[in-house]
Design an enzyme around this catalytic site. Structure first.
Site, mmCIF file in Angstrom:
data_model
loop_
_atom_site.group_PDB
_atom_site.id
_atom_site.type_symbol
_atom_site.label_atom_id
_atom_site.label_comp_id
_atom_site.label_asym_id
_atom_site.label_seq_id
_atom_site.Cartn_x
_atom_site.Cartn_y
_atom_site.Cartn_z
ATOM 1 N N LYS A 51 0.854 -0.873 0.101
ATOM 2 C CA LYS A 51 -0.158 0.252 0.364
ATOM 3 C C LYS A 51 0.147 1.672 0.218
ATOM 4 O O LYS A 51 0.758 2.295 -0.872
ATOM 5 C CB LYS A 51 -0.904 0.093 1.821
ATOM 6 C CG LYS A 51 -1.901 -0.825 1.005
ATOM 7 C CD LYS A 51 -3.325 -1.009 2.284
ATOM 8 C CE LYS A 51 -3.834 -2.317 2.742
ATOM 9 N NZ LYS A 51 -3.863 -2.784 4.104
ATOM 10 N N GLN A 95 -4.438 -2.110 9.762
ATOM 11 C CA GLN A 95 -4.142 -2.608 9.171
ATOM 12 C C GLN A 95 -5.210 -4.026 9.983
ATOM 13 O O GLN A 95 -4.724 -4.164 11.409
ATOM 14 C CB GLN A 95 -3.303 -3.025 8.444
ATOM 15 C CG GLN A 95 -2.669 -4.858 9.243
ATOM 16 C CD GLN A 95 -3.810 -4.865 7.189
ATOM 17 O OE1 GLN A 95 -3.447 -3.629 5.942
ATOM 18 N NE2 GLN A 95 -3.936 -5.749 6.869
ATOM 19 N N ASP A 118 -10.627 3.718 5.177
ATOM 20 C CA ASP A 118 -10.744 2.432 4.484
ATOM 21 C C ASP A 118 -12.518 2.155 4.453
ATOM 22 O O ASP A 118 -13.671 1.187 4.067
ATOM 23 C CB ASP A 118 -10.267 1.509 5.253
ATOM 24 C CG ASP A 118 -9.545 0.023 5.230
ATOM 25 O OD1 ASP A 118 -9.204 0.364 3.796
ATOM 26 O OD2 ASP A 118 -8.848 0.002 6.068
#
Ligand code: NAP
Length: 284
Positions: A51, A95, A118
């Protein structure tokens, strides 16, 4: 029987990333993404480095906050608060999965909704359920919608079956498809007769993490099959769909690797750019 058309996620992601890079280059300021990683799970570390690399390639700043496995929930919440308050940071991503001693929902809820790239904060999930244009749509469902819109000029009335009901894929995807007027059924591990339900679908999205569970018997001829699964058999990556056999019956299919995965990263970059643009009142 002809082979299904392959939906090339890698090629679509290259296009998208170049569009994001052009948008970023139009500003003096750089979007800035904070990635928070707790512990030393090797797969998570690789995902986060990918990422970071992808963000830097489109001209963004991206810093990985790599924390000890035994960090407390309070300490992690303090870091989220700092990142929320830092005006240089436009996007925050934690994460998952987090270690068991940390309450994931508490952490996701603490991320400021406008920095929640997200889209896992319950506020954004609620906006998505309300079909709000301000919802941050999670990257994997957003990437899947992008691919479906390349296949179907109109999704209205299409029968879609989503296999899996996780908060990060199945549920937001079902909401997104409903918002696009699909008739959506979600199946999960307790569903009875999954095969016959899936066999009615124009669109099948497999997101259950069970290697090659979706066989050709589950598929209506000509259906569009999107494979989200990332599994390993003897070290080799495969999806939730038995690709070799299903592609003989489906109309369209995504490969694994090279399908949903690259689209997810591209959409994370787009979400980060959109967060940056909103925060700076730019049009996008
Ligand atoms: P998850 O949290 O483990 O959820 C799996 C879901 O599948 C659950 O809802 C589960 O049902 C359901 N399920 C399990 N066995 C089933 C069966 N036999 N039939 C029907 N449903 C079944 O997984 P996730 O995070 O959503 O991820 C799913 C897969 O996608 C994994 O392989 C993951 O690695 C992959 N993934 C890929 C990307 C990408 O970018 N390509 C992104 C995210 C995830 P219950 O709720 O009843 O347990």
């Amino acid at each position: 029987m002809t082979n299904a058309k392959i939906i090339d996620g890698r090629a679509l992601a290259v296009e998208l990333r170049s569009e994001v890079a052009q948008k970023v280059a139009a500003h003096d300021l750089k979007p800035n993404l904070a990635v928070v990683l707790v512990g030393n799970d090797e797969a998570s570390l690789i995902y986060d480095r990918n990422k970071q690399k992808a963000a830097q390639e489109v001209g963004m700043d991206c810093h990985i906050y790599h924390l000890e496995e035994n960090i407390t929930e309070v300490e992690l919440l303090e870091l989220i608060d700092q990142l929320n308050e830092d005006v240089r940071v436009n996007g925050i991503l934690v994460q998952l999965p987090l270690p068991k001693h940390i309450n994931t929902l508490n952490i996701l809820t603490r991320i400021s909704p406008e920095k929640d790239v997200d889209g896992f904060n319950p506020y954004n999930a609620g906006l998505l359920l309300n079909n709000s244009p301000y919802a941050v749509v999670p990257a994997t469902p957003k990437g899947i919608l992008y691919m479906l819109e390349r296949v179907f000029s109109d999704l209205s009335g299409k029968k879609a079956v989503v296999i899996g009901r996780s908060n990060i894929v199945g549920k937001p995807l079902a909401a997104l498809l409903l918002n696009h007027n699909c008739t959506v059924t979600v199946v999960h591990s307790k569903t009875l007769d999954t095969e016959s339900i899936v066999a009615q679908a124009d669109i099948v999205i497999a997101a259950c993490g069970k290697p090659k569970i979706v066989t050709e018997n589950w598929i209506k001829p000509g259906a569009c099959v999107i494979d989200v699964g990332i599994n390993r058999i003897n070290g080799k990556i495969c999806g939730d769909v038995d690709f070799d056999n299903v592609q003989l019956k489906a109309g369209y299919i995504t490969p694994v690797p090279g399908g949903v995965g690259p689209m997810t990263i591209a959409m994370l970059l787009l979400n980060t750019y959109e967060a940056f643009a909103r925060q700076n009142h730019f049009n996008f």
